[in-house]
Design an enzyme around this catalytic site. Structure first.
Site, PDB file in Angstrom:
ATOM      1  N   ARG A 102       0.878  -1.183   0.000  1.00 31.19           N
ATOM      2  CA  ARG A 102       0.000   0.000   0.000  1.00 31.19           C
ATOM      3  C   ARG A 102       0.907   1.222   0.000  1.00 31.19           C
ATOM      4  NH1 ARG A 102      -5.220   1.456   3.606  1.00 31.19           N
ATOM      5  NH2 ARG A 102      -6.049   0.130   1.963  1.00 31.19           N
ATOM      6  N   HIS A 129      -7.490   0.832  -6.323  1.00 38.21           N
ATOM      7  CA  HIS A 129      -7.688  -0.029  -5.147  1.00 38.21           C
ATOM      8  C   HIS A 129      -8.339  -1.334  -5.616  1.00 38.21           C
ATOM      9  CE1 HIS A 129      -7.863  -1.138  -1.101  1.00 38.21           C
ATOM     10  NE2 HIS A 129      -8.680  -0.246  -0.589  1.00 38.21           N
ATOM     11  N   GLN A 132     -10.094  -3.879  -3.112  1.00 37.26           N
ATOM     12  CA  GLN A 132     -11.370  -3.385  -2.615  1.00 37.26           C
ATOM     13  C   GLN A 132     -12.473  -3.627  -3.647  1.00 37.26           C
ATOM     14  OE1 GLN A 132     -12.227  -1.640   0.469  1.00 37.26           O
ATOM     15  NE2 GLN A 132     -14.200  -2.277  -0.356  1.00 37.26           N
ATOM     16  N   ASP A 220     -17.088   7.608  -1.607  1.00 38.21           N
ATOM     17  CA  ASP A 220     -15.816   7.494  -0.882  1.00 38.21           C
ATOM     18  C   ASP A 220     -15.506   8.867  -0.279  1.00 38.21           C
ATOM     19  OD1 ASP A 220     -13.399   6.506   0.093  1.00 38.21           O
ATOM     20  OD2 ASP A 220     -12.347   6.644  -1.824  1.00 38.21           O
ATOM     21  N   CYS A 260     -16.271   1.866   0.823  1.00 38.26           N
ATOM     22  CA  CYS A 260     -15.078   1.061   1.132  1.00 38.26           C
ATOM     23  C   CYS A 260     -14.631   1.219   2.574  1.00 38.26           C
ATOM     24  CB  CYS A 260     -13.945   1.403   0.169  1.00 38.26           C
ATOM     25  SG  CYS A 260     -13.348   3.099   0.325  1.00 38.26           S
ATOM     26  N   ARG A 288     -13.589  -8.351   1.804  1.00 35.24           N
ATOM     27  CA  ARG A 288     -12.157  -8.118   1.573  1.00 35.24           C
ATOM     28  C   ARG A 288     -11.381  -9.399   1.884  1.00 35.24           C
ATOM     29  NH1 ARG A 288     -10.123  -3.003   1.807  1.00 35.24           N
ATOM     30  NH2 ARG A 288      -8.255  -4.031   0.988  1.00 35.24           N
TER      31      ARG A 288
HETATM   32  N1  NVA Z   1      -9.820   6.940  -1.280  1.00 35.37           N
HETATM   33  C1  NVA Z   1      -9.473   6.469   0.035  1.00 35.37           C
HETATM   34  C2  NVA Z   1      -9.730   4.992   0.152  1.00 35.37           C
HETATM   35  C3  NVA Z   1      -9.416   4.404   1.501  1.00 35.37           C
HETATM   36  C4  NVA Z   1      -9.630   2.939   1.559  1.00 35.37           C
HETATM   37  C5  NVA Z   1      -8.006   6.782   0.311  1.00 35.37           C
HETATM   38  O1  NVA Z   1      -7.187   6.611  -0.596  1.00 35.37           O
HETATM   39  O2  NVA Z   1      -7.694   7.224   1.412  1.00 35.37           O
HETATM   40  N1   CP Z   2     -11.152   0.081   2.599  1.00 38.18           N
HETATM   41  C1   CP Z   2      -9.871  -0.024   3.010  1.00 38.18           C
HETATM   42  O1   CP Z   2      -8.935  -0.288   2.251  1.00 38.18           O
HETATM   43  O2   CP Z   2      -9.713   0.117   4.359  1.00 38.18           O
HETATM   44  P1   CP Z   2      -8.344   0.306   5.145  1.00 38.18           P
HETATM   45  O3   CP Z   2      -7.768   1.625   4.732  1.00 38.18           O
HETATM   46  O4   CP Z   2      -8.746   0.257   6.589  1.00 38.18           O
HETATM   47  O5   CP Z   2      -7.408  -0.828   4.777  1.00 38.18           O
END
Ligand code: NVA
Ligand code: CP
Length: 303
Positions: A102, A129, A132, A220, A260, A288
């Site tokens: 990540r 993502h 997800q 989101d 998500c 997930r």
């Molecule tokens: N768009 C959000 C998704 C988190 C799972 C982010 O990148 O923070």
């Molecule tokens: N939706 C998602 O990826 O959650 P986290 O940021 O908690 O991993």
């Protein structure tokens, strides 16, 4: 499938196979039937951003598949002190059987895959993502009994979630309509991709138009991880982009809501809509685990 870097790389057939395997692993998990398919294997999980769901579901999933997962925070790794990703890739390939990462730049994930010799799984970048959205596809199919022909709507930032939702749902035969402010549209590569699906993709800056006849509505956060400094500007830009009762009234009766998570009640979604659809949203979070087990099996099982 060698890696999961982005959904653009997958064929519709590959996505469907992953969803079918995810359903099977879920059903067997509920029935107590173990699948130690990755016994003796180790997954490294590199995190350059925070996580609740991704970290816990990958670690638990790996355990359930008989393997081991290592949490590697970039704060502690040499990568956080500037060791090149090209070197990190070649070193970790000598120890591990797969890496979940990540991070910010999609290019870092692609470089890891280019220089490493083990499977790489994208656990979120600024671009996409994919894990997800595989869970999202699994959840919608579970609730609606099909994907093909459904109307998927996304309201909000044209961010990583929007990019993956557009690609994943178009590839699975859905109509996709999204509403985002003009300055926050999805990635150009994704908009190019939608041209392969004439008549299936609709983009507007008017949420009410996008939500018309929707079977499932996604949203989101307005400010993603790494954009905390833009919070105030974004609150203004996204003020009308909220999933609320008025928006839901445009959709088909029985329309699902997906998020998500984490969610910001009172911003991209109201508390009443969130709670009315909490079962669907937490099914999505649960999936997930199952969808990622399918991904790990697909890329890490070997011959
Ligand atoms: N768009 C959000 C998704 C988190 C799972 C982010 O990148 O923070
Ligand atoms: N939706 C998602 O990826 O959650 P986290 O940021 O908690 O991993």
């Amino acid at each position: 499938m060698k890696h999961l870097l982005k959904l653009l790389d997958l064929t519709p057939g590959e996505i469907k196979e992953l969803l079918d395997l995810a359903d099977k692993l879920k059903a067997d998990n509920k029935a107590g039937i173990p699948h130690p398919i990755l016994q003796g294997k180790t997954l490294g999980m590199i995190f350059e951003k925070s996580s609740t769901r991704t970290r816990v579901s990958f670690e638990t999933g790996m355990y359930q598949l008989g393997g081991h997962a290592l949490f590697l925070s970039s704060k502690d790794l040499q990568i956080g002190r500037g060791e090149p990703v090209e070197d990190t890739a070649r070193v970790l390939s000598r120890y591990l059987d797969g890496i979940m990462i990540r991070t910010f730049e999609q290019e870092e994930v692609e470089t890891l895959a280019r220089y490493g010799s083990i499977p790489i799984i994208n656990g979120l970048t600024d671009f996409c993502h994919p894990c997800q959205v595989l869970a999202d596809l699994q959840t919608v199919r579970e609730h609606k009994g099909r994907l093909e022909g459904l109307n998927m709507c996304y309201i909000g930032d044209g961010n990583n979630m929007a990019n993956s939702l557009i690609v994943g749902f178009l590839k699975m035969g859905c109509h996709v309509s999204i509403a985002c402010p003009e300055a926050y549209q999805p990635d150009q590569k994704v908009l190019e991709f939608t041209k392969e699906y004439p008549g299936m993709f609709f983009m507007t800056d008017k949420p009410m138009e996008a939500a018309k006849d929707a079977d499932v509505i996604f949203t989101d956060v307005w400010a993603s991880m790494g954009q905390e400094g833009e919070k105030e500007i974004r609150e203004k830009a996204f003020a009308g982009y909220q999933v609320n009762a008025e928006l839901m009234a445009q959709a088909h009766p029985g329309c699902m809501v997906q998020h998500c998570l984490p969610a910001h009640r009172g911003e991209e979604i109201t508390a009443d809509v969130f709670e009315a659809h909490a079962d669907e949203i937490f099914d999505e979070a649960e999936n997930r685990l199952h969808a990622q087990k399918a991904v790990m099996v697909a890329v890490m099982k070997g011959e």
